[in-house]
Design an enzyme around this catalytic site. Structure first.
Site, short mmCIF file in Angstrom:
data_model
loop_
_atom_site.label_atom_id
_atom_site.label_comp_id
_atom_site.label_asym_id
_atom_site.label_seq_id
_atom_site.Cartn_x
_atom_site.Cartn_y
_atom_site.Cartn_z
N ARG A 229 0.84 -1.19 0.00
CA ARG A 229 0.00 0.00 0.00
C ARG A 229 0.89 1.25 0.00
O ARG A 229 2.08 1.18 0.29
CB ARG A 229 -0.91 0.00 1.22
CG ARG A 229 -2.03 -1.01 1.17
CD ARG A 229 -2.84 -1.07 2.46
NE ARG A 229 -2.10 -1.71 3.54
CZ ARG A 229 -2.57 -1.88 4.77
NH1 ARG A 229 -3.78 -1.42 5.07
NH2 ARG A 229 -1.84 -2.48 5.69
N LYS B 237 1.44 1.99 7.25
CA LYS B 237 1.74 1.18 8.43
C LYS B 237 2.65 1.92 9.39
O LYS B 237 3.30 2.91 9.04
CB LYS B 237 2.37 -0.15 8.03
CG LYS B 237 1.39 -1.12 7.39
CD LYS B 237 0.17 -1.39 8.25
CE LYS B 237 0.48 -2.19 9.51
NZ LYS B 237 -0.72 -2.38 10.36
N TYR C 150 -1.28 4.57 10.44
CA TYR C 150 -1.72 3.62 11.46
C TYR C 150 -0.55 3.40 12.42
O TYR C 150 0.59 3.23 12.00
CB TYR C 150 -2.11 2.29 10.84
CG TYR C 150 -3.43 2.31 10.09
CD1 TYR C 150 -4.61 2.57 10.76
CD2 TYR C 150 -3.48 2.05 8.73
CE1 TYR C 150 -5.83 2.59 10.07
CE2 TYR C 150 -4.67 2.07 8.03
CZ TYR C 150 -5.85 2.34 8.71
OH TYR C 150 -7.05 2.36 8.04
N HIS D 30 -1.24 1.71 16.11
CA HIS D 30 -1.55 0.55 16.95
C HIS D 30 -0.52 0.41 18.07
O HIS D 30 0.21 -0.58 18.17
CB HIS D 30 -1.61 -0.72 16.11
CG HIS D 30 -2.67 -0.69 15.04
ND1 HIS D 30 -4.02 -0.73 15.33
CD2 HIS D 30 -2.57 -0.60 13.69
CE1 HIS D 30 -4.71 -0.69 14.21
NE2 HIS D 30 -3.86 -0.60 13.20
N GLU E 62 -6.17 5.05 13.41
CA GLU E 62 -7.14 4.17 14.07
C GLU E 62 -7.84 4.78 15.26
O GLU E 62 -8.80 4.20 15.78
CB GLU E 62 -6.49 2.84 14.48
CG GLU E 62 -5.55 2.91 15.67
CD GLU E 62 -4.12 3.29 15.29
OE1 GLU E 62 -3.25 3.23 16.18
OE2 GLU E 62 -3.88 3.64 14.11
N ASP F 201 -3.50 -6.55 15.38
CA ASP F 201 -2.81 -5.25 15.44
C ASP F 201 -2.87 -4.63 16.83
O ASP F 201 -1.99 -3.87 17.21
CB ASP F 201 -3.44 -4.26 14.44
CG ASP F 201 -2.79 -4.33 13.07
OD1 ASP F 201 -1.60 -4.66 12.99
OD2 ASP F 201 -3.49 -4.05 12.07
#
Length: 372
Positions: A15, A75, A94, A96, A118, A270
């Site tokens: 991605r 990520k 993101y 996490h 998130e 995650d």
């Protein structure tokens, strides 16, 4: 503002933070965009498309981290990227953090401003930047689970929907949110017997109205979990506590009672995972077995369909990128409560209560940190 898009380096992660269309939009608003060479190549977003959109192509991630005021990724930063972050630099991706103290410390030590997709919210109390990837992951969880049930993956050798005269597989989905709803929808489409467990009667009523008699809705208790999980052929872990570590709802003892070749797909990995036996895996090596039960715990599941995921993610992140770039991070965060809820790290301090609680660390409220 100068915005940078490095190439993702997590295992089999293809991605990309911004599409050429998003770049064009940012350029039209007077910003500059740097994109690392071949960042989108594997999903047919070649450098020529970024150049046409107005981006500057650079060779290395080091050049982007050294110059860009705002880094847009997909990520969480890997160790080599954490070392490149600068004090006062804005990172939008993101994160996490709840199950990841190493990354958290790296971000704190960098002095950056880290905004997590998130934990950004909306006026409905939903998580709009997590939703599209949850939709993808929920649908993929059934696809992955069906494949893992095959004999050569260690599974029971079951076809999810069965055939005339042979029973379909029993699929249990723990959690009736975005992931769980999409998982149930696909599993029912493949003609499996599907049950969804959730603690919210209101949510179970909504699912019942949406899917009718094809879906079995179950109020989640310890007894119901054990009964349904141990009898299942495929269990989907679809539980989310925003920003916090996921509770371990399925114990090692429950796993040991499941039939040999049953499959667990932990979409919550995650955030630490909801099965006691879970550990993160990669798309290159996605499964492992505990007590004869096959576990699929890929922490970047939507990366397997990277093109679909990239466009779905950009649809929801672009307005926030535009706001951060147009107003500057401080004004953008102060003006928008929902974007401010995404602020996890601010110049060396934790600013999200659930993350801090999960890690056992002190935190400062985001609004207080921004005002200080």
């Amino acid at each position: 503002m100068l915005i940078g898009v490095p190439k993702e380096i997590k295992t089999q992660e293809y991605r990309v933070g911004l599409t050429p269309s998003s770049v064009r939009e940012l350029i039209a608003h007077g910003h500059q965009v740097m994109v690392q060479k071949h960042a989108g190549l594997r999903i047919d977003l070649g450098d020529d498309k970024y150049v046409t959109a107005g981006a500057e192509i650079v060779e290395t991630a080091e050049e982007i981290f050294a110059c860009a005021e705002l880094i847009v990724k997909v990520k969480e930063p890997q160790l080599s990227e954490l070392a490149l972050l600068r004090e006062g630099q804005v990172l939008f991706t993101y994160l996490h953090l709840a199950p990841d103290p190493v990354q958290t410390k790296g971000l704190i030590d960098s002095g950056c401003i880290a905004v997590a997709y998130e934990t950004v919210t909306d006026e409905h109390g939903s998580l709009p930047l997590l939703a599209p990837m949850s939709e993808v992951a929920g649908r993929m969880s059934i696809q992955a689970g069906a494949h893992t049930l095959e004999m050569n993956q260690g599974g029971r050798g079951m076809l999810l929907g069965g055939v005339p005269g042979v029973a379909a597989a029993k699929v249990v989905v723990i959690g009736g949110g975005v992931v769980g709803t999409n998982a149930a929808r696909v599993a029912m489409g493949m003609e499996a017997h599907v049950s969804v467990l959730d603690k919210s009667i209101h949510r179970l009523q909504e699912l019942d109205f949406q899917f009718g008699s094809k879906l079995n809705t179950v109020f989640s208790t310890a007894d119901a979990l054990e009964t349904h999980v141990t009898a299942a052929d495929l269990v989907i872990g679809a539980v989310l506590v925003p920003g916090a570590a996921t509770p371990k709802l399925v114990s090692r003892e429950m796993v040991s009672k499941m039939r040999r070749g049953s499959v667990l797909v932990d979409v919550a990995i995650d955030q630490g995972g909801c099965f006691a036996t879970s550990r993160p895996t990669t798309l290159a090596d996605p499964i492992f077995t505990v007590d004869g039960v096959v576990h699929y715990c890929v922490s970047n599941m939507p990366g397997a369909v990277a093109r679909t995921s990239t466009f779905a993610l950009n649809n929801v992140t672009l307005p926030f990128v535009l706001a951060l770039a147009a107003k500057g991070y401080k004004n953008a965060l102060m003006d928008d409560l929902h974007l401010r809820n995404g602020l996890n790290i601010y110049r060396g301090r934790l600013t999200h209560a659930a993350v801090a609680q999960a890690l056992g660390e002190p935190y400062v409220a985001a609004v207080d940190a921004l005002r200080s």
